[in-house]
Design a protein around this motif. Structure first.
Motif, mmCIF file in Angstrom:
data_model
loop_
_atom_site.group_PDB
_atom_site.id
_atom_site.type_symbol
_atom_site.label_atom_id
_atom_site.label_comp_id
_atom_site.label_asym_id
_atom_site.label_seq_id
_atom_site.Cartn_x
_atom_site.Cartn_y
_atom_site.Cartn_z
ATOM 1 N N GLY A 30 32.637 3.458 -63.339
ATOM 2 C CA GLY A 30 33.382 4.285 -64.278
ATOM 3 C C GLY A 30 34.709 3.707 -64.718
ATOM 4 O O GLY A 30 35.069 3.758 -65.894
ATOM 5 N N ASP A 31 35.458 3.129 -63.789
ATOM 6 C CA ASP A 31 36.768 2.561 -64.121
ATOM 7 C C ASP A 31 36.653 1.329 -65.017
ATOM 8 O O ASP A 31 37.628 0.936 -65.656
ATOM 9 N N ASN A 32 35.474 0.712 -65.069
ATOM 10 C CA ASN A 32 35.290 -0.508 -65.845
ATOM 11 C C ASN A 32 34.747 -0.272 -67.246
ATOM 12 O O ASN A 32 34.489 -1.223 -67.978
ATOM 13 N N VAL A 33 34.556 0.968 -67.630
ATOM 14 C CA VAL A 33 34.014 1.258 -68.949
ATOM 15 C C VAL A 33 35.014 0.837 -70.020
ATOM 16 O O VAL A 33 36.180 1.204 -69.981
ATOM 17 N N MET A 34 34.513 0.047 -70.979
ATOM 18 C CA MET A 34 35.363 -0.375 -72.092
ATOM 19 C C MET A 34 35.021 0.412 -73.355
ATOM 20 O O MET A 34 35.914 0.866 -74.061
ATOM 21 N N SER A 35 33.738 0.567 -73.641
ATOM 22 C CA SER A 35 33.321 1.303 -74.833
ATOM 23 C C SER A 35 31.857 1.687 -74.705
ATOM 24 O O SER A 35 31.143 1.198 -73.836
ATOM 25 N N ALA A 36 31.432 2.564 -75.606
ATOM 26 C CA ALA A 36 30.027 2.982 -75.671
ATOM 27 C C ALA A 36 29.670 3.195 -77.132
ATOM 28 O O ALA A 36 30.522 3.573 -77.936
ATOM 29 N N ASP A 37 28.406 2.963 -77.484
ATOM 30 C CA ASP A 37 27.994 3.155 -78.871
ATOM 31 C C ASP A 37 26.934 4.245 -79.035
ATOM 32 O O ASP A 37 26.408 4.464 -80.110
ATOM 33 N N CYS A 38 26.622 4.917 -77.934
ATOM 34 C CA CYS A 38 25.715 6.060 -78.003
ATOM 35 C C CYS A 38 26.096 7.047 -76.899
ATOM 36 O O CYS A 38 26.739 6.682 -75.928
ATOM 37 N N LEU A 39 25.722 8.272 -77.108
ATOM 38 C CA LEU A 39 25.983 9.332 -76.140
ATOM 39 C C LEU A 39 24.648 9.673 -75.481
ATOM 40 O O LEU A 39 23.664 9.936 -76.176
ATOM 41 N N ILE A 40 24.606 9.624 -74.157
ATOM 42 C CA ILE A 40 23.374 9.949 -73.446
ATOM 43 C C ILE A 40 23.575 11.250 -72.686
ATOM 44 O O ILE A 40 24.488 11.379 -71.880
ATOM 45 N N HIS A 90 16.049 12.392 -71.031
ATOM 46 C CA HIS A 90 17.359 11.926 -71.476
ATOM 47 C C HIS A 90 17.334 11.875 -72.996
ATOM 48 O O HIS A 90 16.317 11.488 -73.586
ATOM 49 N N VAL A 91 18.431 12.254 -73.602
ATOM 50 C CA VAL A 91 18.559 12.213 -75.057
ATOM 51 C C VAL A 91 19.651 11.211 -75.396
ATOM 52 O O VAL A 91 20.757 11.290 -74.874
ATOM 53 N N ILE A 92 19.314 10.284 -76.259
ATOM 54 C CA ILE A 92 20.257 9.249 -76.675
ATOM 55 C C ILE A 92 20.651 9.531 -78.117
ATOM 56 O O ILE A 92 19.807 9.527 -79.015
ATOM 57 N N PHE A 93 21.947 9.790 -78.320
ATOM 58 C CA PHE A 93 22.486 10.045 -79.652
ATOM 59 C C PHE A 93 23.273 8.805 -80.095
ATOM 60 O O PHE A 93 24.350 8.535 -79.548
ATOM 61 N N PRO A 94 22.780 8.037 -81.075
ATOM 62 C CA PRO A 94 23.578 6.915 -81.575
ATOM 63 C C PRO A 94 24.862 7.456 -82.205
ATOM 64 O O PRO A 94 24.852 8.494 -82.869
ATOM 65 N N LEU A 95 25.964 6.767 -81.982
ATOM 66 C CA LEU A 95 27.253 7.248 -82.480
ATOM 67 C C LEU A 95 27.688 6.568 -83.773
ATOM 68 O O LEU A 95 28.581 7.056 -84.450
ATOM 69 N N GLY A 96 27.106 5.440 -84.099
ATOM 70 C CA GLY A 96 27.472 4.767 -85.332
ATOM 71 C C GLY A 96 28.721 3.903 -85.223
ATOM 72 O O GLY A 96 29.088 3.203 -86.159
ATOM 73 N N ARG A 97 29.378 3.973 -84.095
ATOM 74 C CA ARG A 97 30.554 3.138 -83.837
ATOM 75 C C ARG A 97 30.800 3.122 -82.339
ATOM 76 O O ARG A 97 30.289 3.967 -81.600
ATOM 77 N N ASP A 98 31.595 2.183 -81.886
ATOM 78 C CA ASP A 98 31.993 2.149 -80.480
ATOM 79 C C ASP A 98 33.080 3.189 -80.247
ATOM 80 O O ASP A 98 33.968 3.361 -81.084
ATOM 81 N N VAL A 99 32.995 3.885 -79.124
ATOM 82 C CA VAL A 99 34.021 4.854 -78.743
ATOM 83 C C VAL A 99 34.595 4.469 -77.386
ATOM 84 O O VAL A 99 33.948 3.774 -76.607
ATOM 85 N N THR A 100 35.803 4.920 -77.135
ATOM 86 C CA THR A 100 36.442 4.646 -75.847
ATOM 87 C C THR A 100 35.851 5.553 -74.776
ATOM 88 O O THR A 100 35.164 6.538 -75.073
#
Length: 127
Positions: A30-40, A90-100
């Motif tokens: 968790g502490d190493n997360v830089m970004s994500a491009d989808c919401l699971i 599990h549901v994967i929602f693409p976000l269309g951009r990287d988020v913090t």
């Protein structure tokens, strides 16, 4: 992060991993997360029962992908309760951009507040 171009690649990816994040030095924590491009989000159907077909109808205006979990259609023990076999996915929602990490956690919380059938698992980007 790993992308996919077809259903076969998607199936291969979700068989092994559900972490939507890019991690510092590739260390999944968790502490190493830089970004994500989808919401699971996870639907375990322990307290509620939202079958996949019902979910698809509810979210038909939104882009998403579903993959079933290892406990799909199996009896599950939750604390001291037995939960009958149900759709678990599990549901994967693409976000269309990287988020913090902060944005990801905020989006997860809002989804859980609005839709009670999502498990709190979705808040943790490093899981």
């Amino acid at each position: 992060m790993v992308g996919f171009d077809n259903l076969s690649e998607f199936k291969s990816i979700v068989t092994y991993d559900h972490a939507p994040a890019e991690f510092k030095n590739g260390i999944r924590k968790g502490d190493n997360v830089m970004s994500a491009d989808c919401l699971i989000m996870e639907v375990d159907n322990v307290d509620m029962n939202v079958p996949i077909g019902e979910f698809i109808q509810k979210f038909k205006q939104v882009e998403f992908y579903i993959n079933t979990s290892r406990s799909h259609k199996k009896e599950k023990i939750s604390g001291t309760r037995k939960c009958p076999p149900r759709d678990r996915y599990h549901v994967i929602f693409p976000l269309g951009r990287d988020v913090t990490k902060t944005e990801y956690e905020l989006m997860s919380r809002k989804m859980i507040e609005k839709y009670e059938f999502f498990d709190h698992f979705g808040i943790v980007t490093g899981k």
